[in-house]
Design a protein around this motif. Structure first.
Motif, PDB file in Angstrom:
ATOM      1  N   ALA A   1       0.774  -1.366  -0.084  1.00  6.01           N
ATOM      2  CA  ALA A   1      -0.145   0.135   0.114  1.00  6.01           C
ATOM      3  C   ALA A   1       0.757   1.127   0.037  1.00  6.01           C
ATOM      4  CB  ALA A   1      -0.926  -0.157   1.112  1.00  6.01           C
ATOM      5  N   MET A   2       2.011   1.136   0.677  1.00  6.92           N
ATOM      6  CA  MET A   2       2.815   2.406   0.855  1.00  6.92           C
ATOM      7  C   MET A   2       3.150   2.685  -0.698  1.00  6.92           C
ATOM      8  SD  MET A   2       6.191   2.772   3.087  1.00  6.92           S
ATOM      9  CE  MET A   2       5.439   2.025   4.509  1.00  6.92           C
ATOM     10  N   ARG A   3       3.841   1.888  -1.475  1.00  9.26           N
ATOM     11  CA  ARG A   3       4.411   2.212  -2.683  1.00  9.26           C
ATOM     12  C   ARG A   3       2.937   2.491  -3.532  1.00  9.26           C
ATOM     13  NH1 ARG A   3       7.087  -3.697  -4.749  1.00  9.26           N
ATOM     14  NH2 ARG A   3       4.872  -4.734  -5.660  1.00  9.26           N
ATOM     15  N   ALA A   4       2.037   2.369  -3.505  1.00 10.41           N
ATOM     16  CA  ALA A   4       0.923   2.807  -4.239  1.00 10.41           C
ATOM     17  C   ALA A   4       0.608   4.158  -3.780  1.00 10.41           C
ATOM     18  CB  ALA A   4      -0.384   1.870  -3.997  1.00 10.41           C
ATOM     19  N   ARG A   5       0.708   4.357  -2.574  1.00  9.19           N
ATOM     20  CA  ARG A   5       0.504   5.821  -2.234  1.00  9.19           C
ATOM     21  C   ARG A   5       1.270   6.754  -2.847  1.00  9.19           C
ATOM     22  NH1 ARG A   5      -0.716   3.223   2.806  1.00  9.19           N
ATOM     23  NH2 ARG A   5       1.094   4.150   3.774  1.00  9.19           N
TER      24      ARG A   5
ATOM     25  N   ALA B   1       3.103   6.391  -5.416  1.00 15.81           N
ATOM     26  CA  ALA B   1       2.861   6.811  -6.809  1.00 15.81           C
ATOM     27  C   ALA B   1       1.883   7.749  -7.177  1.00 15.81           C
ATOM     28  CB  ALA B   1       2.700   5.647  -7.683  1.00 15.81           C
ATOM     29  N   LEU B   2       0.842   7.537  -6.468  1.00 17.64           N
ATOM     30  CA  LEU B   2      -0.505   8.363  -6.422  1.00 17.64           C
ATOM     31  C   LEU B   2      -0.146   9.792  -5.960  1.00 17.64           C
ATOM     32  CD1 LEU B   2      -3.069   5.995  -4.987  1.00 17.64           C
ATOM     33  CD2 LEU B   2      -3.014   7.020  -7.295  1.00 17.64           C
ATOM     34  N   ALA B   3       0.772   9.985  -4.903  1.00 21.30           N
ATOM     35  CA  ALA B   3       1.095  11.155  -4.533  1.00 21.30           C
ATOM     36  C   ALA B   3       1.830  12.035  -5.540  1.00 21.30           C
ATOM     37  CB  ALA B   3       1.843  11.235  -3.045  1.00 21.30           C
ATOM     38  N   VAL B   4       2.920  11.260  -5.866  1.00 19.67           N
ATOM     39  CA  VAL B   4       3.973  12.211  -6.935  1.00 19.67           C
ATOM     40  C   VAL B   4       3.313  12.369  -8.082  1.00 19.67           C
ATOM     41  CG1 VAL B   4       5.049  10.046  -8.007  1.00 19.67           C
ATOM     42  CG2 VAL B   4       6.210  12.083  -7.552  1.00 19.67           C
TER      43      VAL B   4
ATOM     44  N   ALA C   1      13.605   6.165  -9.208  1.00 22.12           N
ATOM     45  CA  ALA C   1      12.583   5.761 -10.299  1.00 22.12           C
ATOM     46  C   ALA C   1      11.834   4.675 -10.017  1.00 22.12           C
ATOM     47  CB  ALA C   1      13.583   5.328 -11.635  1.00 22.12           C
ATOM     48  N   LEU C   2      11.121   4.038 -10.719  1.00 25.28           N
ATOM     49  CA  LEU C   2       9.675   3.230 -10.140  1.00 25.28           C
ATOM     50  C   LEU C   2      10.444   2.313  -9.506  1.00 25.28           C
ATOM     51  CD1 LEU C   2       6.756   2.217 -10.564  1.00 25.28           C
ATOM     52  CD2 LEU C   2       7.753   0.926 -12.434  1.00 25.28           C
ATOM     53  N   ALA C   3      11.596   1.770  -9.706  1.00 28.16           N
ATOM     54  CA  ALA C   3      12.260   0.349  -8.965  1.00 28.16           C
ATOM     55  C   ALA C   3      12.540   0.967  -7.523  1.00 28.16           C
ATOM     56  CB  ALA C   3      13.309  -0.208  -9.698  1.00 28.16           C
ATOM     57  N   ASP C   4      13.164   2.029  -7.303  1.00 26.28           N
ATOM     58  CA  ASP C   4      13.463   2.445  -6.032  1.00 26.28           C
ATOM     59  C   ASP C   4      12.280   2.531  -5.021  1.00 26.28           C
ATOM     60  OD1 ASP C   4      16.468   3.431  -6.549  1.00 26.28           O
ATOM     61  OD2 ASP C   4      15.620   3.873  -8.039  1.00 26.28           O
ATOM     62  N   MET C   5      11.286   3.353  -5.562  1.00 30.39           N
ATOM     63  CA  MET C   5       9.977   3.599  -4.863  1.00 30.39           C
ATOM     64  C   MET C   5       9.127   2.397  -4.810  1.00 30.39           C
ATOM     65  SD  MET C   5      10.157   6.558  -3.987  1.00 30.39           S
ATOM     66  CE  MET C   5      11.048   8.029  -4.274  1.00 30.39           C
ATOM     67  N   ALA C   6       9.335   1.320  -5.725  1.00 27.89           N
ATOM     68  CA  ALA C   6       8.743   0.051  -5.495  1.00 27.89           C
ATOM     69  C   ALA C   6       9.206  -0.847  -4.462  1.00 27.89           C
ATOM     70  CB  ALA C   6       8.349  -0.619  -6.706  1.00 27.89           C
ATOM     71  N   ILE C   7      10.822  -0.889  -4.425  1.00 28.93           N
ATOM     72  CA  ILE C   7      11.241  -1.807  -3.535  1.00 28.93           C
ATOM     73  C   ILE C   7      11.827  -1.327  -2.097  1.00 28.93           C
ATOM     74  CG2 ILE C   7      13.604  -2.895  -3.527  1.00 28.93           C
ATOM     75  CD1 ILE C   7      13.539  -3.190  -6.561  1.00 28.93           C
ATOM     76  N   ALA C   8      11.727   0.043  -2.114  1.00 25.64           N
ATOM     77  CA  ALA C   8      12.139   0.539  -0.817  1.00 25.64           C
ATOM     78  C   ALA C   8      11.295   0.174   0.347  1.00 25.64           C
ATOM     79  CB  ALA C   8      12.531   1.919  -0.934  1.00 25.64           C
ATOM     80  N   PRO C   9      10.120   0.151   0.271  1.00 26.67           N
ATOM     81  CA  PRO C   9       9.102  -0.187   1.480  1.00 26.67           C
ATOM     82  C   PRO C   9       9.499  -1.527   1.882  1.00 26.67           C
ATOM     83  CG  PRO C   9       7.892   0.858  -0.290  1.00 26.67           C
ATOM     84  CD  PRO C   9       9.368   0.759  -0.794  1.00 26.67           C
ATOM     85  N   PHE C  10      10.036  -2.493   1.078  1.00 24.88           N
ATOM     86  CA  PHE C  10      10.053  -3.848   1.621  1.00 24.88           C
ATOM     87  C   PHE C  10      11.658  -3.885   2.360  1.00 24.88           C
ATOM     88  CE2 PHE C  10       6.950  -3.930  -1.712  1.00 24.88           C
ATOM     89  CZ  PHE C  10       5.976  -4.882  -1.027  1.00 24.88           C
ATOM     90  N   VAL C  11      12.572  -3.176   1.610  1.00 28.26           N
ATOM     91  CA  VAL C  11      13.835  -3.035   2.330  1.00 28.26           C
ATOM     92  C   VAL C  11      13.560  -2.482   3.720  1.00 28.26           C
ATOM     93  CG1 VAL C  11      16.157  -2.324   2.070  1.00 28.26           C
ATOM     94  CG2 VAL C  11      14.932  -2.965   0.067  1.00 28.26           C
ATOM     95  N   ARG C  12      12.889  -1.405   3.609  1.00 25.62           N
ATOM     96  CA  ARG C  12      12.733  -0.672   5.063  1.00 25.62           C
ATOM     97  C   ARG C  12      12.179  -1.761   6.047  1.00 25.62           C
ATOM     98  NH1 ARG C  12       7.733   1.413   7.188  1.00 25.62           N
ATOM     99  NH2 ARG C  12       8.038   3.129   8.831  1.00 25.62           N
TER     100      ARG C  12
ATOM    101  N   PRO D   1      10.873  13.862   1.566  1.00 24.46           N
ATOM    102  CA  PRO D   1       9.395  14.658   2.022  1.00 24.46           C
ATOM    103  C   PRO D   1       8.204  13.877   1.686  1.00 24.46           C
ATOM    104  CG  PRO D   1      10.792  16.344   1.401  1.00 24.46           C
ATOM    105  CD  PRO D   1      11.447  15.272   1.156  1.00 24.46           C
ATOM    106  N   LEU D   2       8.207  13.071   0.502  1.00 25.94           N
ATOM    107  CA  LEU D   2       7.268  12.425   0.027  1.00 25.94           C
ATOM    108  C   LEU D   2       6.854  11.131   0.740  1.00 25.94           C
ATOM    109  CD1 LEU D   2       5.318  12.068  -2.364  1.00 25.94           C
ATOM    110  CD2 LEU D   2       7.081  10.485  -3.490  1.00 25.94           C
ATOM    111  N   PHE D   3       7.795  10.491   1.535  1.00 26.67           N
ATOM    112  CA  PHE D   3       7.572   9.471   2.663  1.00 26.67           C
ATOM    113  C   PHE D   3       6.598   9.952   3.662  1.00 26.67           C
ATOM    114  CE2 PHE D   3       8.935   7.219   6.251  1.00 26.67           C
ATOM    115  CZ  PHE D   3       8.572   6.086   5.942  1.00 26.67           C
ATOM    116  N   ASP D   4       6.951  11.123   4.429  1.00 26.08           N
ATOM    117  CA  ASP D   4       5.967  11.600   5.524  1.00 26.08           C
ATOM    118  C   ASP D   4       4.678  11.913   4.834  1.00 26.08           C
ATOM    119  OD1 ASP D   4       7.841  11.054   7.455  1.00 26.08           O
ATOM    120  OD2 ASP D   4       8.556  13.207   7.461  1.00 26.08           O
TER     121      ASP D   4
END
Length: 222
Positions: free
Chosen positions: A16-20, A22-25, A153-164, A193-196
């Motif tokens: 859900a985090m990565r979906a949010r 993309a929607l936000a950016v 890019a897409l990969a960073d934003m899609a993968i980072a929530p799982f590494v976190r 800032p997008l994360f918060d």
């Protein structure tokens, strides 16, 4: 909030985090309905009987039930930071790396984080499997600060929530690993800032009520 997409989400779920993100950016306004997965509202189950999040219901009635499909849909509407245009590689390359995250790495992650859910699995093998893949990310970051170049890019934003999520299992262990580039990459992502912005703390949505406007709804990040 009529005629807006409806997003069923759970703030701590990495999908859900990565979906949010993309929607936000992309600036795609939607009605965010924060759900508690232990007490799933009927609205979520009517939209998607599988009962997992995220789920995006478009005004047309189309239902997107996979986080990556939600990301691709949002970025197809507007991609101001070029997440679909990496400086190195292609979208196909990024999707292949994301598939490794969502497949073998996520499987190992779950067995490390929730060993009680997998009594028949060998928990001793899960961490080495996760570590092996994380080391490939460390190697990818040798020449660039991102997985596919020097900007996210897409990969960073899609993968980072799982590494976190993996890093949070044992923060001391994570900090002690010989992965300076990967650790810096995750820290930089969390400092964005997008994360918060996509982590508002909201009350659980109740059937028959409205959610909040996202990405501009009220909420307090913690």
């Amino acid at each position: 909030m009529t005629a807006l997409p409806i997003l069923y989400s759970f703030r701590r779920c990495p999908y859900a985090m990565r979906a949010r993100l993309a929607l936000a950016v992309s600036g795609q306004a939607c009605e965010l309905r924060e759900v508690v997965l232990k007490n799933k509202p009927q609205g979520l189950l009517l939209a998607s009987p599988k009962g997992t999040v995220p789920v995006l219901v478009l005004p047309s009635g189309q239902v997107l039930e996979q986080s990556l499909n939600i990301m691709l849909w949002a970025l197809a509407q507007h991609d101001p930071e070029g997440w679909l245009s990496p400086s190195n590689g292609t979208v196909v390359d990024m999707l292949a790396l994301i598939a490794q995250c969502d497949g073998p790495f996520k499987q190992a992650l779950d067995r490390c984080k929730y060993p009680g859910r997998y009594p028949d699995a060998d928990a001793a093998l899960a961490r080495p499997q996760a570590v092996e893949w994380l080391q490939t990310l460390e190697s990818r970051l040798t020449e660039c600060t991102g997985l596919f170049g020097d900007r996210a890019a897409l990969a960073d934003m899609a993968i980072a929530p799982f590494v976190r999520q993996f890093a949070g299992i044992d923060a001391a262990w994570w900090s002690a690993q010989p992965w300076p580039r990967l650790q810096a990459w995750l820290a930089q992502w969390q400092a964005n800032p997008l994360f918060d912005h996509v982590m508002p703390k909201l009350p659980a949505w109740v059937d028959g009520t409205e959610g909040v406007l996202f990405p501009n709804g009220a909420g307090v990040a913690d």
